[in-house]
Design a protein around this motif. Structure first.
Motif, PDB file in Angstrom:
ATOM      1  N   ASP A   1     -94.525  21.341 -42.852  1.00  0.00           N
ATOM      2  CA  ASP A   1     -94.610  19.927 -42.432  1.00  0.00           C
ATOM      3  C   ASP A   1     -93.253  19.171 -42.991  1.00  0.00           C
ATOM      4  O   ASP A   1     -92.780  18.389 -42.644  1.00  0.00           O
ATOM      5  CB  ASP A   1     -95.740  19.435 -43.355  1.00  0.00           C
TER       6      ASP A   1
ATOM      7  N   ARG B   1     -89.969  19.793 -41.017  1.00  0.00           N
ATOM      8  CA  ARG B   1     -89.847  18.936 -39.817  1.00  0.00           C
ATOM      9  C   ARG B   1     -89.698  17.471 -40.428  1.00  0.00           C
ATOM     10  O   ARG B   1     -88.765  16.869 -39.433  1.00  0.00           O
ATOM     11  CB  ARG B   1     -91.499  18.954 -39.276  1.00  0.00           C
ATOM     12  N   ALA B   2     -90.337  16.909 -41.280  1.00  0.00           N
ATOM     13  CA  ALA B   2     -89.741  15.724 -41.691  1.00  0.00           C
ATOM     14  C   ALA B   2     -88.312  15.358 -41.966  1.00  0.00           C
ATOM     15  O   ALA B   2     -87.828  14.546 -41.848  1.00  0.00           O
ATOM     16  CB  ALA B   2     -90.844  15.316 -42.995  1.00  0.00           C
TER      17      ALA B   2
ATOM     18  N   GLU C   1     -86.149  15.808 -38.858  1.00  0.00           N
ATOM     19  CA  GLU C   1     -86.350  14.466 -38.018  1.00  0.00           C
ATOM     20  C   GLU C   1     -85.619  13.209 -38.724  1.00  0.00           C
ATOM     21  O   GLU C   1     -84.931  12.291 -38.191  1.00  0.00           O
ATOM     22  CB  GLU C   1     -87.725  14.068 -37.964  1.00  0.00           C
ATOM     23  N   LEU C   2     -85.815  13.155 -40.114  1.00  0.00           N
ATOM     24  CA  LEU C   2     -85.063  12.025 -40.827  1.00  0.00           C
ATOM     25  C   LEU C   2     -83.734  12.006 -40.806  1.00  0.00           C
ATOM     26  O   LEU C   2     -82.921  11.149 -40.604  1.00  0.00           O
ATOM     27  CB  LEU C   2     -85.594  12.150 -42.267  1.00  0.00           C
TER      28      LEU C   2
ATOM     29  N   GLY D   1     -88.955  19.085 -36.010  1.00  0.00           N
ATOM     30  CA  GLY D   1     -88.254  17.881 -36.371  1.00  0.00           C
ATOM     31  C   GLY D   1     -86.959  17.713 -35.511  1.00  0.00           C
ATOM     32  O   GLY D   1     -86.667  16.344 -35.178  1.00  0.00           O
TER      33      GLY D   1
ATOM     34  N   ARG E   1     -90.041   7.071 -41.701  1.00  0.00           N
ATOM     35  CA  ARG E   1     -89.928   8.476 -41.751  1.00  0.00           C
ATOM     36  C   ARG E   1     -89.684   8.842 -43.337  1.00  0.00           C
ATOM     37  O   ARG E   1     -90.153   9.881 -43.854  1.00  0.00           O
ATOM     38  CB  ARG E   1     -89.038   9.163 -40.869  1.00  0.00           C
TER      39      ARG E   1
ATOM     40  N   THR F   1     -92.835   8.932 -45.227  1.00  0.00           N
ATOM     41  CA  THR F   1     -93.504  10.202 -44.830  1.00  0.00           C
ATOM     42  C   THR F   1     -92.992  11.238 -45.361  1.00  0.00           C
ATOM     43  O   THR F   1     -93.727  12.271 -46.147  1.00  0.00           O
ATOM     44  CB  THR F   1     -93.569  10.336 -43.299  1.00  0.00           C
ATOM     45  N   ARG F   2     -91.685  11.400 -45.538  1.00  0.00           N
ATOM     46  CA  ARG F   2     -90.816  12.703 -46.116  1.00  0.00           C
ATOM     47  C   ARG F   2     -91.187  12.750 -47.500  1.00  0.00           C
ATOM     48  O   ARG F   2     -91.519  13.905 -48.141  1.00  0.00           O
ATOM     49  CB  ARG F   2     -89.381  12.763 -45.862  1.00  0.00           C
TER      50      ARG F   2
END
Length: 442
Positions: free
Chosen positions: A85, A88-89, A92-93, A271, A381, A384-385
């Motif tokens: 997880d 992925r974060a 993507e960030l 991500g 994001r 979330t990260r």
């Protein structure tokens, strides 16, 4: 009696020595990544009776029955899940931050504002050649900003695709290595130090794999692992399936495992796919905005006449943010006057209509909204990260506390096993003294 005592003491000395070796191994690898603490598993060796001793109890000492890894399957699975997880974060960030930089640093919003300001200045003196040239320069700058934004977006997307392709290759290498570890585990002795080392290697490879793509695992009694992702099997026994990546026309990416389509839900590949989808969405909005700028200006041009009295011609050409460009070469081409006005007219009614159309379209507001949406996505994001980072750190700390090497504990074990070794040696000395005494009897 003395011979029994001697063999029992000897077995205790051997067991204590093995435990000291394991403790020394733990201390030596206290800082080794992926190392799981070992302990020597002791068991009693005893036999009842024997020739001439029916009904008697014959004690035979102790033995090392195996090397135990202090591993917790649940904690390891939690570390892999949270790591997947988090990666992925993170990916993507990073992609969204590059997208934000591409849009924000291109200066599209500022260029739209400056272009509209140049039109406003021209409305005060429609015949001024310097102001007309300034409007044309503003239009050219605006078109260039759109081109720059798209180039920067393409560069960000290319970087994401390059990293994803490298991650796919790494995943395939890890899958092949896991298959080899499975084969070696099938030949390793139960409870041996070789098996413990192979299990450490297996767990380290699984954690690396979880950072690339989310995985599910199942373990055989011999420790061999079966790895699945996206509903397809990646590693089974000594076989591993190939992971591949394909690129769509819009720049997004998709993945296949052994020829079957999969959609990763975690890891850096997921991500990258999410970030590229966002880049495609931003690109579409930039294309729409560029087409709206060109369409609004060119429509107003068609309704008016240039300064020389000729029908107004398009100022912009091309489609989308990548294709937009200025085709007018002279400031006199700006159709400030309405259709039918004579050459040299300073009637600015068509210019006013153009400004009104731009105001109604609210192009600056659209550009600002795009910037706001991208920045909001980055901010969300990032929150979330950070939350996922805290969760992953907690899972790792829990695993390290359970499976890691505690030097204080190992130091205590050194003393304990050393004393056990010395005591066994003393027992052997006592057995030798008894034997000598027996031999000395007359």
């Amino acid at each position: 009696m003395a011979s029994d005592l001697l063999s029992i003491a000897a077995s205790g000395a051997r067991a204590a020595r093995a435990a000291l070796d394991v403790t020394a191994q733990n201390i030596a690898n206290a800082s080794s990544d992926g190392y799981v603490r070992r302990s020597a598993r002791m068991s009693e060796v005893s036999a009842a009776g024997g020739q001439g001793r029916i009904g008697d109890i014959s004690l035979s000492g102790a033995r090392v029955s195996g090397i135990h890894r202090n591993a917790d399957m649940f904690r390891q699975a939690e570390v892999r899940r949270t790591n997947s997880d988090l990666e992925r974060a993170n990916t993507e960030l990073r992609g969204l931050e590059n997208i934000e930089a591409a849009v924000e640093q291109s200066g599209i919003y500022d260029s739209i504002v400056e272009f509209e300001a140049a039109l406003q200045q021209l409305s005060g003196d429609p015949g001024n050649p310097s102001l007309r040239a300034a409007v044309l320069a503003g239009a050219d700058t605006l078109a260039s900003k759109f081109n720059i934004a798209v180039d920067s977006l393409d560069a960000a997307g290319e970087g994401l695709r390059f990293d994803a392709a490298a991650a796919v290759e790494e995943a395939n290498v890890i899958g092949e290595e896991l298959a080899r570890v499975n084969l070696r585990l099938s030949r390793a002795g139960e409870g041996s130090s070789d098996r413990a080392s192979l299990l450490d290697q297996r767990d380290a490879l699984l954690e690396k794999m979880s950072g690339i793509v989310d995985i599910s695992t199942s373990f055989a009694p011999d420790g061999a692992v079966t790895v699945t992702t996206g509903g397809s099997t990646m590693v089974d026994g000594g076989q591993s399936a190939a992971l591949t990546m394909t690129e769509a026309a819009d720049g997004t990416i998709a993945f296949q495992l052994g020829g079957a389509d999969i959609a990763p839900a975690g890891g850096s590949l997921a991500g990258a796919a999410l970030a590229l989808e966002s880049a495609t969405g931003v690109r579409a909005r930039l294309d729409t905005l560029a087409d709206e700028v060109a369409g609004t200006v060119n429509a107003a041009q068609a309704n008016g006449v240039a300064f020389d009295g000729s029908p107004g011609q398009p100022i912009f050409a091309g489609a989308g943010a990548a294709g937009i460009r200025v085709v007018a070469t002279q400031g006199s081409a700006i159709a400030t006057a309405p259709a039918g006005a004579p050459a040299g007219s300073i009637d600015g009614s068509n210019l006013a209509a153009l400004r009104q159309a731009l105001g109604t379209a609210d192009l600056a507001g659209t550009a600002n909204g795009l910037l706001f949406d991208v920045s909001s996505a980055v901010s969300g994001r990032r929150v979330t990260r950070d939350a996922l980072d805290a969760i992953a750190s907690s899972a790792r700390i829990s695993l390290e506390q359970q499976a890691g090497v505690d030097l204080d504990t190992e130091a205590a074990n050194l003393m304990r096993f050393q004393q056990a070794f010395q005591a066994s040696g003393r027992a052997m000395q006592v057995a030798s003294d008894i034997f000598d005494t027996v031999l000395g009897l007359r």
